[in-house]
Design a protein around this motif. Structure first.
Motif, PDB file in Angstrom:
ATOM      1  N   GLN A 282      -5.588 -11.681  -9.549  1.00 38.14           N
ATOM      2  CA  GLN A 282      -6.729 -11.721 -10.447  1.00 38.14           C
ATOM      3  C   GLN A 282      -7.555 -10.442 -10.304  1.00 38.14           C
ATOM      4  O   GLN A 282      -7.515  -9.777  -9.269  1.00 38.14           O
ATOM      5  CB  GLN A 282      -7.602 -12.944 -10.133  1.00 38.14           C
ATOM      6  CG  GLN A 282      -6.869 -14.266 -10.279  1.00 38.14           C
ATOM      7  CD  GLN A 282      -6.335 -14.487 -11.679  1.00 38.14           C
ATOM      8  OE1 GLN A 282      -7.085 -14.457 -12.655  1.00 38.14           O
ATOM      9  NE2 GLN A 282      -5.020 -14.700 -11.793  1.00 38.14           N
ATOM     10  N   VAL A 283      -8.307 -10.123 -11.338  1.00 41.45           N
ATOM     11  CA  VAL A 283      -9.132  -8.918 -11.313  1.00 41.45           C
ATOM     12  C   VAL A 283     -10.082  -8.956 -10.117  1.00 41.45           C
ATOM     13  O   VAL A 283     -10.785  -9.955  -9.894  1.00 41.45           O
ATOM     14  CB  VAL A 283      -9.935  -8.778 -12.626  1.00 41.45           C
ATOM     15  CG1 VAL A 283     -10.909  -7.598 -12.531  1.00 41.45           C
ATOM     16  CG2 VAL A 283      -9.001  -8.599 -13.801  1.00 41.45           C
ATOM     17  N   GLY A 284     -10.056  -7.896  -9.325  1.00 44.92           N
ATOM     18  CA  GLY A 284     -10.961  -7.786  -8.189  1.00 44.92           C
ATOM     19  C   GLY A 284     -10.464  -8.422  -6.908  1.00 44.92           C
ATOM     20  O   GLY A 284     -11.092  -8.258  -5.863  1.00 44.92           O
ATOM     21  N   ALA A 285      -9.339  -9.122  -6.959  1.00 42.00           N
ATOM     22  CA  ALA A 285      -8.868  -9.838  -5.763  1.00 42.00           C
ATOM     23  C   ALA A 285      -8.165  -8.915  -4.774  1.00 42.00           C
ATOM     24  O   ALA A 285      -8.332  -9.043  -3.567  1.00 42.00           O
ATOM     25  CB  ALA A 285      -7.939 -10.976  -6.161  1.00 42.00           C
ATOM     26  N   VAL A 286      -7.371  -7.985  -5.294  1.00 46.10           N
ATOM     27  CA  VAL A 286      -6.552  -7.147  -4.427  1.00 46.10           C
ATOM     28  C   VAL A 286      -7.392  -5.997  -3.863  1.00 46.10           C
ATOM     29  O   VAL A 286      -7.882  -5.147  -4.603  1.00 46.10           O
ATOM     30  CB  VAL A 286      -5.339  -6.583  -5.189  1.00 46.10           C
ATOM     31  CG1 VAL A 286      -4.511  -5.677  -4.286  1.00 46.10           C
ATOM     32  CG2 VAL A 286      -4.474  -7.718  -5.730  1.00 46.10           C
ATOM     33  N   LYS A 287      -7.545  -5.982  -2.543  1.00 48.85           N
ATOM     34  CA  LYS A 287      -8.335  -4.940  -1.883  1.00 48.85           C
ATOM     35  C   LYS A 287      -7.468  -3.763  -1.432  1.00 48.85           C
ATOM     36  O   LYS A 287      -7.979  -2.673  -1.193  1.00 48.85           O
ATOM     37  CB  LYS A 287      -9.057  -5.537  -0.672  1.00 48.85           C
ATOM     38  CG  LYS A 287     -10.012  -6.668  -1.035  1.00 48.85           C
ATOM     39  CD  LYS A 287     -10.616  -7.304   0.212  1.00 48.85           C
ATOM     40  CE  LYS A 287     -11.504  -8.477  -0.158  1.00 48.85           C
ATOM     41  NZ  LYS A 287     -12.051  -9.156   1.049  1.00 48.85           N
ATOM     42  N   ALA A 288      -6.188  -3.990  -1.285  1.00 58.00           N
ATOM     43  CA  ALA A 288      -5.274  -2.970  -0.762  1.00 58.00           C
ATOM     44  C   ALA A 288      -4.736  -2.077  -1.872  1.00 58.00           C
ATOM     45  O   ALA A 288      -4.594  -2.501  -3.022  1.00 58.00           O
ATOM     46  CB  ALA A 288      -4.103  -3.647  -0.059  1.00 58.00           C
ATOM     47  N   GLU A 289      -4.391  -0.833  -1.503  1.00 55.30           N
ATOM     48  CA  GLU A 289      -3.520  -0.039  -2.357  1.00 55.30           C
ATOM     49  C   GLU A 289      -2.098  -0.497  -2.066  1.00 55.30           C
ATOM     50  O   GLU A 289      -1.690  -0.588  -0.899  1.00 55.30           O
ATOM     51  CB  GLU A 289      -3.643   1.458  -2.081  1.00 55.30           C
ATOM     52  CG  GLU A 289      -2.692   2.275  -2.958  1.00 55.30           C
ATOM     53  CD  GLU A 289      -2.703   3.763  -2.702  1.00 55.30           C
ATOM     54  OE1 GLU A 289      -1.800   4.456  -3.214  1.00 55.30           O
ATOM     55  OE2 GLU A 289      -3.602   4.238  -1.978  1.00 55.30           O
ATOM     56  N   ILE A 290      -1.350  -0.804  -3.119  1.00 56.76           N
ATOM     57  CA  ILE A 290      -0.001  -1.355  -2.963  1.00 56.76           C
ATOM     58  C   ILE A 290       1.041  -0.319  -3.336  1.00 56.76           C
ATOM     59  O   ILE A 290       0.945   0.340  -4.370  1.00 56.76           O
ATOM     60  CB  ILE A 290       0.169  -2.614  -3.833  1.00 56.76           C
ATOM     61  CG1 ILE A 290      -0.742  -3.736  -3.332  1.00 56.76           C
ATOM     62  CG2 ILE A 290       1.624  -3.079  -3.833  1.00 56.76           C
ATOM     63  CD1 ILE A 290      -0.707  -4.991  -4.180  1.00 56.76           C
ATOM     64  N   LEU A 291       2.044  -0.182  -2.472  1.00 56.79           N
ATOM     65  CA  LEU A 291       3.177   0.713  -2.718  1.00 56.79           C
ATOM     66  C   LEU A 291       4.454  -0.114  -2.700  1.00 56.79           C
ATOM     67  O   LEU A 291       4.784  -0.738  -1.687  1.00 56.79           O
ATOM     68  CB  LEU A 291       3.243   1.800  -1.646  1.00 56.79           C
ATOM     69  CG  LEU A 291       4.479   2.713  -1.674  1.00 56.79           C
ATOM     70  CD1 LEU A 291       4.534   3.526  -2.968  1.00 56.79           C
ATOM     71  CD2 LEU A 291       4.480   3.634  -0.455  1.00 56.79           C
ATOM     72  N   VAL A 292       5.178  -0.112  -3.814  1.00 53.65           N
ATOM     73  CA  VAL A 292       6.449  -0.828  -3.920  1.00 53.65           C
ATOM     74  C   VAL A 292       7.583   0.188  -3.906  1.00 53.65           C
ATOM     75  O   VAL A 292       7.614   1.114  -4.718  1.00 53.65           O
ATOM     76  CB  VAL A 292       6.490  -1.684  -5.203  1.00 53.65           C
ATOM     77  CG1 VAL A 292       7.913  -2.142  -5.504  1.00 53.65           C
ATOM     78  CG2 VAL A 292       5.577  -2.895  -5.062  1.00 53.65           C
ATOM     79  N   LEU A 293       8.514   0.004  -2.977  1.00 52.29           N
ATOM     80  CA  LEU A 293       9.662   0.893  -2.793  1.00 52.29           C
ATOM     81  C   LEU A 293      10.914   0.106  -3.176  1.00 52.29           C
ATOM     82  O   LEU A 293      11.257  -0.882  -2.521  1.00 52.29           O
ATOM     83  CB  LEU A 293       9.707   1.375  -1.338  1.00 52.29           C
ATOM     84  CG  LEU A 293       8.399   2.085  -0.924  1.00 52.29           C
ATOM     85  CD1 LEU A 293       8.178   2.003   0.576  1.00 52.29           C
ATOM     86  CD2 LEU A 293       8.400   3.524  -1.401  1.00 52.29           C
ATOM     87  N   HIS A 294      11.572   0.525  -4.236  1.00 53.39           N
ATOM     88  CA  HIS A 294      12.588  -0.309  -4.886  1.00 53.39           C
ATOM     89  C   HIS A 294      13.868   0.494  -5.137  1.00 53.39           C
ATOM     90  O   HIS A 294      13.822   1.696  -5.387  1.00 53.39           O
ATOM     91  CB  HIS A 294      12.032  -0.823  -6.222  1.00 53.39           C
ATOM     92  CG  HIS A 294      12.937  -1.759  -6.951  1.00 53.39           C
ATOM     93  ND1 HIS A 294      13.118  -3.071  -6.568  1.00 53.39           N
ATOM     94  CD2 HIS A 294      13.738  -1.574  -8.031  1.00 53.39           C
ATOM     95  CE1 HIS A 294      13.970  -3.650  -7.391  1.00 53.39           C
ATOM     96  NE2 HIS A 294      14.369  -2.768  -8.278  1.00 53.39           N
ATOM     97  N   GLY A 295      14.993  -0.186  -5.068  1.00 57.53           N
ATOM     98  CA  GLY A 295      16.283   0.442  -5.340  1.00 57.53           C
ATOM     99  C   GLY A 295      16.701   0.280  -6.790  1.00 57.53           C
ATOM    100  O   GLY A 295      16.664  -0.825  -7.336  1.00 57.53           O
ATOM    101  N   GLU A 296      17.131   1.369  -7.405  1.00 55.45           N
ATOM    102  CA  GLU A 296      17.541   1.355  -8.811  1.00 55.45           C
ATOM    103  C   GLU A 296      18.675   0.360  -9.067  1.00 55.45           C
ATOM    104  O   GLU A 296      18.731  -0.288 -10.123  1.00 55.45           O
ATOM    105  CB  GLU A 296      17.991   2.759  -9.208  1.00 55.45           C
ATOM    106  CG  GLU A 296      18.527   2.889 -10.623  1.00 55.45           C
ATOM    107  CD  GLU A 296      19.214   4.225 -10.867  1.00 55.45           C
ATOM    108  OE1 GLU A 296      19.259   4.642 -12.039  1.00 55.45           O
ATOM    109  OE2 GLU A 296      19.714   4.834  -9.896  1.00 55.45           O
TER     110      GLU A 296
END
Length: 245
Positions: A156-170
């Motif tokens: 929800q808007v405002g809930a996530v406090k962290a910067e998120i990095l997703v590392l994914h395989g093609e």
């Protein structure tokens, strides 16, 4: 970077009554340092997860490799791993209560600066830490490797406090590029700071050197990719440095 580190097992209990055993690693010094949760693949809290915790300690962080199944159960059998993982999906609150118990346990350690907390996760553990971030946990950064991206409930808007990095395989056949696109849509809608890096020619499990062995033994589509592992870890450490150092 090499420095003396200390390790120990820590037993803790979640709100659902499960007895969990984490593996803690930290630099051998008296100054409190930033803390990082390490959430495991569906195999459980195994040596691979513990290795990642020790590497974080070697980089100057305190790390807790967390137990999501109870009694530090581990397996190399995909059917057993799937069964245990699905048990944690059976009650909508299980993942939430066990991950929050782990975060509280990490923060309670005297080596940890409670104002600087982060979480990383691999495969199933990626979902664990993403849902933890979605719940509004007090995290500065979250990084996932070949993670399950679908939410228990959208952020929800405002809930996530962290910067998120997703590392994914093609070439990940378990989590599709459409799933990645849906995740991005969710993060944009929640106004959450995030980034996604897709590695060419990388399959599910690309960060784990044992992925090919596990794939052959279980007839599942996993694959280790040394270049993707190296670049994904570098991106993770850059994220942690920005928010924790």
């Amino acid at each position: 970077m090499t420095q003396a580190i200390q390790t120990r097992e820590i037993q803790y209990t979640a709100a659902d009554g499960s007895s969990l055993i984490g593996y803690f690693a930290a630099p051998e010094n008296s100054q409190a340092v930033a803390g990082v949760i390490v959430a495991p693949e569906w195999w459980g809290r195994n040596e691979y997860t513990e290795q990642r915790a020790r590497e974080l300690a070697d980089h100057g962080y305190a790390a807790l490799a967390i137990d999501m199944y109870g009694d530090k159960r581990v397996t190399t059998d995909a059917k057993q791993a799937y069964e245990w993982m699905m048990q944690t999906f059976g009650d909508a609150e299980t993942i939430d209560t066990r991950s929050k118990a782990a975060l509280a346990t990490l923060a309670a350690q005297p080596e940890v600066d409670t104002t600087r907390l982060a979480a990383i996760g691999f495969c199933y553990g990626g979902k664990v830490v993403l849902d933890l971030a979605r719940s509004g946990a007090d995290l500065k950064a979250v990084a996932t490797f070949h993670a399950t991206l679908s939410p228990k409930a959208p952020a929800q808007v405002g809930a996530v406090k962290a910067e998120i990095l997703v590392l994914h395989g093609e070439l990940d056949t378990m989590v599709s590029l459409d799933d990645v696109a849906s995740f991005k849509d969710e993060m944009f809608a929640a106004q959450a700071e995030h980034d996604v890096i897709v590695f060419e020619d990388a399959k599910h499990g690309f960060s784990n050197p044992l992925a090919d062995e596990r794939a052959k033994a279980n007839d599942v589509d996993l694959g280790y990719n040394a270049e993707a592992e190296q670049h994904s870890l570098a991106a993770m450490y850059a994220l942690l440095a920005r928010h924790l150092d």
